[in-house]
Structures are given as structure tokens and as C-alpha cells.
Scaffold this active site. Sequence first.
Site, PDB file in Angstrom:
ATOM      1  N   LYS A 298      12.128   9.882  10.662  1.00  0.00           N
ATOM      2  CA  LYS A 298      12.040   8.809  10.500  1.00  0.00           C
ATOM      3  C   LYS A 298      13.065   7.597  11.242  1.00  0.00           C
ATOM      4  O   LYS A 298      13.686   7.288  10.092  1.00  0.00           O
ATOM      5  CB  LYS A 298      11.042   8.442   9.343  1.00  0.00           C
ATOM      6  CG  LYS A 298      10.319   9.216   8.890  1.00  0.00           C
ATOM      7  CD  LYS A 298       9.584   8.738   7.971  1.00  0.00           C
ATOM      8  CE  LYS A 298       8.356   9.525   7.702  1.00  0.00           C
ATOM      9  NZ  LYS A 298       7.676   9.370   6.742  1.00  0.00           N
TER      10      LYS A 298
ATOM     11  N   ASN B  82       4.030   0.726   2.209  1.00  0.00           N
ATOM     12  CA  ASN B  82       4.244  -0.600   2.564  1.00  0.00           C
ATOM     13  C   ASN B  82       3.968  -1.758   1.926  1.00  0.00           C
ATOM     14  O   ASN B  82       3.170  -2.321   1.239  1.00  0.00           O
ATOM     15  CB  ASN B  82       3.276  -0.510   3.628  1.00  0.00           C
ATOM     16  CG  ASN B  82       2.370   0.349   4.422  1.00  0.00           C
ATOM     17  OD1 ASN B  82       3.174   0.945   5.612  1.00  0.00           O
ATOM     18  ND2 ASN B  82       1.848   1.552   3.916  1.00  0.00           N
TER      19      ASN B  82
ATOM     20  N   GLU C 153       7.606   0.690  11.447  1.00  0.00           N
ATOM     21  CA  GLU C 153       6.688   0.443  11.033  1.00  0.00           C
ATOM     22  C   GLU C 153       5.585   0.476  12.574  1.00  0.00           C
ATOM     23  O   GLU C 153       5.930   0.238  12.845  1.00  0.00           O
ATOM     24  CB  GLU C 153       6.150  -0.600  10.051  1.00  0.00           C
ATOM     25  CG  GLU C 153       7.429  -1.008   8.943  1.00  0.00           C
ATOM     26  CD  GLU C 153       7.677   0.166   8.062  1.00  0.00           C
ATOM     27  OE1 GLU C 153       6.693   0.716   7.687  1.00  0.00           O
ATOM     28  OE2 GLU C 153       8.267   0.599   7.717  1.00  0.00           O
ATOM     29  N   GLY C 154       4.076   0.864  11.460  1.00  0.00           N
ATOM     30  CA  GLY C 154       2.877   0.141  12.760  1.00  0.00           C
ATOM     31  C   GLY C 154       2.816   2.261  13.061  1.00  0.00           C
ATOM     32  O   GLY C 154       2.147   1.930  14.134  1.00  0.00           O
TER      33      GLY C 154
ATOM     34  N   ARG D 146       1.171  -1.303  -0.171  1.00  0.00           N
ATOM     35  CA  ARG D 146       0.320  -0.071   0.345  1.00  0.00           C
ATOM     36  C   ARG D 146       0.688   1.076   0.146  1.00  0.00           C
ATOM     37  O   ARG D 146       1.704   1.269   0.485  1.00  0.00           O
ATOM     38  CB  ARG D 146      -0.666   0.159   1.110  1.00  0.00           C
ATOM     39  CG  ARG D 146      -1.732   0.672   0.813  1.00  0.00           C
ATOM     40  CD  ARG D 146      -2.961   0.853   2.674  1.00  0.00           C
ATOM     41  NE  ARG D 146      -2.321   1.270   3.385  1.00  0.00           N
ATOM     42  CZ  ARG D 146      -2.134   1.711   4.790  1.00  0.00           C
ATOM     43  NH1 ARG D 146      -2.497   0.624   5.134  1.00  0.00           N
ATOM     44  NH2 ARG D 146      -1.058   2.177   5.333  1.00  0.00           N
TER      45      ARG D 146
ATOM     46  N   LYS E 138      12.478   2.587   5.894  1.00  0.00           N
ATOM     47  CA  LYS E 138      12.872   3.717   5.027  1.00  0.00           C
ATOM     48  C   LYS E 138      13.560   3.876   4.500  1.00  0.00           C
ATOM     49  O   LYS E 138      14.146   4.726   3.837  1.00  0.00           O
ATOM     50  CB  LYS E 138      12.547   4.384   6.435  1.00  0.00           C
ATOM     51  CG  LYS E 138      11.093   4.197   7.443  1.00  0.00           C
ATOM     52  CD  LYS E 138      10.517   4.822   7.392  1.00  0.00           C
ATOM     53  CE  LYS E 138       8.451   4.762   7.872  1.00  0.00           C
ATOM     54  NZ  LYS E 138       7.873   3.782   7.630  1.00  0.00           N
TER      55      LYS E 138
ATOM     56  N   GLU F  82       4.878   7.076   2.855  1.00  0.00           N
ATOM     57  CA  GLU F  82       5.502   5.466   2.718  1.00  0.00           C
ATOM     58  C   GLU F  82       5.078   4.610   1.675  1.00  0.00           C
ATOM     59  O   GLU F  82       4.133   4.737   1.421  1.00  0.00           O
ATOM     60  CB  GLU F  82       6.228   5.142   3.924  1.00  0.00           C
ATOM     61  CG  GLU F  82       4.611   4.669   4.774  1.00  0.00           C
ATOM     62  CD  GLU F  82       5.353   3.684   5.509  1.00  0.00           C
ATOM     63  OE1 GLU F  82       5.669   3.178   5.726  1.00  0.00           O
ATOM     64  OE2 GLU F  82       4.087   3.940   6.298  1.00  0.00           O
TER      65      GLU F  82
ATOM     66  N   ARG G  73      -7.529   7.271   5.481  1.00  0.00           N
ATOM     67  CA  ARG G  73      -7.458   7.653   6.507  1.00  0.00           C
ATOM     68  C   ARG G  73      -7.592   9.166   6.823  1.00  0.00           C
ATOM     69  O   ARG G  73      -6.759  10.084   6.364  1.00  0.00           O
ATOM     70  CB  ARG G  73      -6.320   6.459   7.088  1.00  0.00           C
ATOM     71  CG  ARG G  73      -6.104   5.365   7.419  1.00  0.00           C
ATOM     72  CD  ARG G  73      -5.435   4.939   7.897  1.00  0.00           C
ATOM     73  NE  ARG G  73      -3.898   5.121   6.589  1.00  0.00           N
ATOM     74  CZ  ARG G  73      -3.280   4.944   6.513  1.00  0.00           C
ATOM     75  NH1 ARG G  73      -2.003   4.121   8.036  1.00  0.00           N
ATOM     76  NH2 ARG G  73      -2.209   5.383   6.305  1.00  0.00           N
TER      77      ARG G  73
ATOM     78  N   SER H 151      -2.562  -2.879   5.915  1.00  0.00           N
ATOM     79  CA  SER H 151      -3.829  -3.617   7.065  1.00  0.00           C
ATOM     80  C   SER H 151      -5.158  -2.585   5.947  1.00  0.00           C
ATOM     81  O   SER H 151      -4.634  -1.232   5.778  1.00  0.00           O
ATOM     82  CB  SER H 151      -4.258  -3.230   7.932  1.00  0.00           C
ATOM     83  OG  SER H 151      -3.319  -2.338   8.434  1.00  0.00           O
TER      84      SER H 151
HETATM   85  P1  ADP Z   1       5.439   4.260   9.424  1.00  0.00           P
HETATM   86  O1  ADP Z   1       5.523   3.656   8.684  1.00  0.00           O
HETATM   87  O2  ADP Z   1       4.789   3.940  11.308  1.00  0.00           O
HETATM   88  O3  ADP Z   1       3.419   3.773   8.948  1.00  0.00           O
HETATM   89  P2  ADP Z   1       5.239   6.312   8.139  1.00  0.00           P
HETATM   90  O4  ADP Z   1       6.207   7.137   7.670  1.00  0.00           O
HETATM   91  O5  ADP Z   1       3.715   6.040   7.683  1.00  0.00           O
HETATM   92  O6  ADP Z   1       5.369   5.769   8.782  1.00  0.00           O
HETATM   93  O7  ADP Z   1       4.666   7.068   9.147  1.00  0.00           O
HETATM   94  C1  ADP Z   1       3.370   8.203  10.050  1.00  0.00           C
HETATM   95  C2  ADP Z   1       2.456   8.700  10.210  1.00  0.00           C
HETATM   96  O8  ADP Z   1       2.840   9.633  10.037  1.00  0.00           O
HETATM   97  C3  ADP Z   1       2.128   9.055   8.903  1.00  0.00           C
HETATM   98  O9  ADP Z   1       0.611   8.383   8.565  1.00  0.00           O
HETATM   99  C4  ADP Z   1       2.071  10.748   8.588  1.00  0.00           C
HETATM  100  O10 ADP Z   1       0.391  10.568   9.719  1.00  0.00           O
HETATM  101  C5  ADP Z   1       2.407  11.190   9.099  1.00  0.00           C
HETATM  102  N1  ADP Z   1       4.466  11.728   8.468  1.00  0.00           N
HETATM  103  C6  ADP Z   1       4.972  10.917   7.691  1.00  0.00           C
HETATM  104  N2  ADP Z   1       6.132  10.939   7.670  1.00  0.00           N
HETATM  105  C7  ADP Z   1       5.820  12.606   7.298  1.00  0.00           C
HETATM  106  C8  ADP Z   1       5.915  14.072   6.471  1.00  0.00           C
HETATM  107  N3  ADP Z   1       6.473  13.702   5.439  1.00  0.00           N
HETATM  108  N4  ADP Z   1       4.784  14.468   6.734  1.00  0.00           N
HETATM  109  C9  ADP Z   1       3.742  14.473   7.530  1.00  0.00           C
HETATM  110  N5  ADP Z   1       3.455  14.056   8.406  1.00  0.00           N
HETATM  111  C10 ADP Z   1       4.104  12.646   7.597  1.00  0.00           C
HETATM  112 MG    MG Z   2       2.364   4.694   7.320  1.00  0.00          MG
END
Ligand code: ADP
Ligand code: MG
Length: 474
Positions: A364, A146, A368-369, A125, A305, A144, A450, A151
Amino acid sequence: MAAPWEDVLRGPAALREAAAAAVDAALLAGVLLRTQGEPNASEVVNYAPFTLLPSAVPSALFEQAYAVQQDFNLLVDAISQNKEFLECTLASTVKVDDFTARLFRIHKQVLEEGLAQSVFLGINRSDYMFDSGVDGTPALKQIEINTIAASFGGLTSRTAAVHGHVLKVLGKSKEASHLLPNNPSKGLALGIAKAWELYGSQSAVVMFLVEEVQRNIFDQRCVEYELWNRNIRVIRRRFRDVFEKGSVDDAKRLYVDGQEVAVVYYREGYVPQSYDQQNWEARLLLERSRAVKCPDIATQLAGTKKVQQELSRPGILEKLLPGHAEAVARIRATFAGLYSLDMGEEGDKIAAMAIADPDRFVLKPQREGGGNNLYGEELKQVLEKIKDSPERTSYILMDKIKPQPAVNYLLRAHSPLQASKCISELGIFGVYVRHGKEMVMNKAAGHLLRTKAIEHADGGVAAGVAVLDTPYLV
Ligand code: ADP
Ligand code: MG
């Protein structure tokens, strides 16, 4: 980007009525979660949190996200087969991040022993936000991708009907009819079914590898039922069960509880807490077998990442996808600024840049999660502490995406009904199947929207921050 129903939410009475109708519609449609108190029993369940109203999504960006999904499928698959790229890219990370290092060791080991698996199934996803540029024009930016346990494809297959009903209750039947049908659970199941068929044993089962704590079981059941409907048997097992009752025979066929397993669909295994020594051994057993792993360990590593950051460097996409110039351009158009914190002069400069202007970035780790990223003051403090140590290489830095907020109501059990300023994240599900060298399926399989209140920088639906939503294209 306004949605056309602000007018109908005039009084608190109308709002409460719509919310009550929405909750009952969600329960009836099966948009469900088990409760925090009893996460492993279905005696008491509740609705999964969701927005009262669909959120406006620019149709051009929605189409762009769909159009690039097959490209991302190709890319992830190419990375998973590129041993040198994974090794080089993750070299600095595995030195400091024990979890990535352990995954990488299994990856190396199964390659050295020779891959037993010849059918490959990817379910991913790709997540995006709509960045509001300087002139206010929104742009699609990837958050990102996944590549393991992506899910909510199941529950979200049922949310459009709920939002359609709410709009009708609010006197917006025309708008209700514009909501797009969406059925990722079917798309994901078609991929799993194809892999099962290519594995080539009628009596073999599909095994969902699930967590110890199974609050989100209904989401998985949606996919499972699609498989039963195609007369494919599904079993649910944990790593622990595989450790105790799993084995691989001379032909590398995987058996669990005496049943041959054709496909292992991981809904677990993406965080360090999933693994004790026994579970690592179970993971190795699965990876060594000829069962189709969704994903195999190389594909899980392709979703780190660190790999995402490396992809944004000039020339890398071209190397990974030679002869696919248009796909490369479509992929690159979705990238936000990503920066390496590897040791050296370039990394020093990046760290200094982030410390000087922390609100521009997100820091970051390789996790994940949800709930792991660092923002603002916290980002600054952590980077100041680790800026001269190799520990910094376990993180990547990313430009912060800043979407335009919109008002919505987040419906959650036991929470008061109140208006929140919200931002949304759009995910597109991708499914592909490769048989040896030949791609036999490559599809976009549906979407997930979401939405969360702007107070929360981080966190998904499972983490209790974001809620399920339905896009209303404008
Ligand atoms: P995870 O693997 O924990 O889901 P993500 O990269 O999806 O990691 O980051 C988790 C959440 O953080 C995202 O769902 C988003 O709400 C926020 N986020 C992540 N990267 C960014 C970004 N570059 N700018 C703004 N919000 C972000
Ligand atoms: Mg995410």
C-alpha cells in the site's frame, strides 16, 4: 454465514421482479448518485449501486467493531496531538512522498505559529473485513481508518429501508424486521452541530469543502439537511473559492464570501490531484484559522497508512494511550499483520518475504480513495524493482485478509443482472469533539457495509467497484 433467502431466488423471473422493485425503492429513498456524464448537475441522476440482498455479517464481529470505535476515536485524537510521534513515524515517508511531505509542512507551520483552533471535531470511519481463519472461524480485521472525507454515511442511512422492502417483496417479512436501523448522517451532523455550538457564533456557517467533480453530492446533502434542521446554515465551497474569496482576520476568524465560518467539513483534499499551488494556499489559510477543521491537518496525517503500520509495533499503542489497557487490547485485536519497508535489515527481510510469497500480502502506498494498492504478481514486480531504493519506504506491507465469499447480485445502472461471488467490508463511523483538553463527545455513529465481486482486489463505491449493502446479522 449463509443468509436465509437463497431459497426465494429460484427463477429468473422472481429475480428480475425483485431487482426492479429494489431499484425503484432506492430511487424513492434517495440512494442517489449524479451520473458520470453530468457529475455537476442534478438534471439526470441515477441510483447508487447496491446489492439486491443484504449480506450476512456475524453478529459477534459486528458488535466487536462497534465496541472498539470509541477507542479508535481516542487513539486518532491522541495521535493528532502527539507532535513527536507524527514526526518520527512519518520521517522516512516525507523524504520520498511529496504529498505527505506537503501536508506535514503545513502541520509543522501551524504548530510553530500556534494553533488558533480550540475546538476539535473528528469524523472517521474504521473499515474491516472478516478474515476466515485456518479453522474457518471469521475474525474482525481492520483494513484502514479514514480520518478525512469518510463518505457514504448519508446514502447508507437509507439503504436498510430499501433492503427491508426487497425482503418483504421476496416473502421474508420476518427477516426484514431484523434489519438494524442505521443513521450515520444524523450522528455525523450531531458532531458537526456540537462543534459549531462550541465555536460560539450564532451567525457563523458550516462550510462543506467539496470537490470540483461532485457526483456524490446526495450523500453530503443528507448530512447537510440534518444541520439545516437544527437551524445551522451550510455553504458548499471548493478550495478554489476559498483561494479567491477567503480571508482570516486579526483574531484568526475565517471568512468566505463575507460569511464567518465556524466549521470546515472536508469532503475533499485527501489526494494529490486535489491540489495545485492555489489550493495548497487555500488549505494553509484554513488550517491557520480558528475555524474547527474536520479534520485538522494533524488528524489527516494520523490516518496515513504509515501511521497505521507503526501502531502495530509492540509498545506503541501503550505509549499513545497510557492508562487505557483495555482499549489498547480491543484495538490490537483488530490488527492484521503490518510491516515496515523502511531502509535497513528488517525492511530488507520484509521485502524478500513479500517477493517470495506475494499472494499473502497487499502493498500500500500513502494514498486514499481506492485503486492504489498492489497485489500478487504486480506487487512482486514493483517490489523487485524498488527493493534496494528508498522509494520502497513510501509503501507499507500488510497481510492480505481473506474473507469467505457469498453469492449476491450487484445492481448497477446498465449492467446485466447476474450472480456474483462477493466479499464485504464493514465500516463504523466514529465522531468525537474535543474542547481544549476535554473530550465532550465520543461516539460510534452508525455503519456502512460495502460489497464487491471477488474479481476486484481493490476499490470502493466511488471507484465503481464496491456497492452499498446492509448487514444481516447472523
Ligand atoms: P484506500 O485508502 O485506497 O481506501 P484501503 O486500505 O482501504 O485504501 O484499500 C482499498 C481496498 O483494498 C479495500 O477497500 C479492500 O477492498 C482492499 N484491501 C485493502 N487492504 C486489504 C487487505 N489487507 N486484505 C485484503 N484486501 C485489502
Ligand atoms: Mg479504504
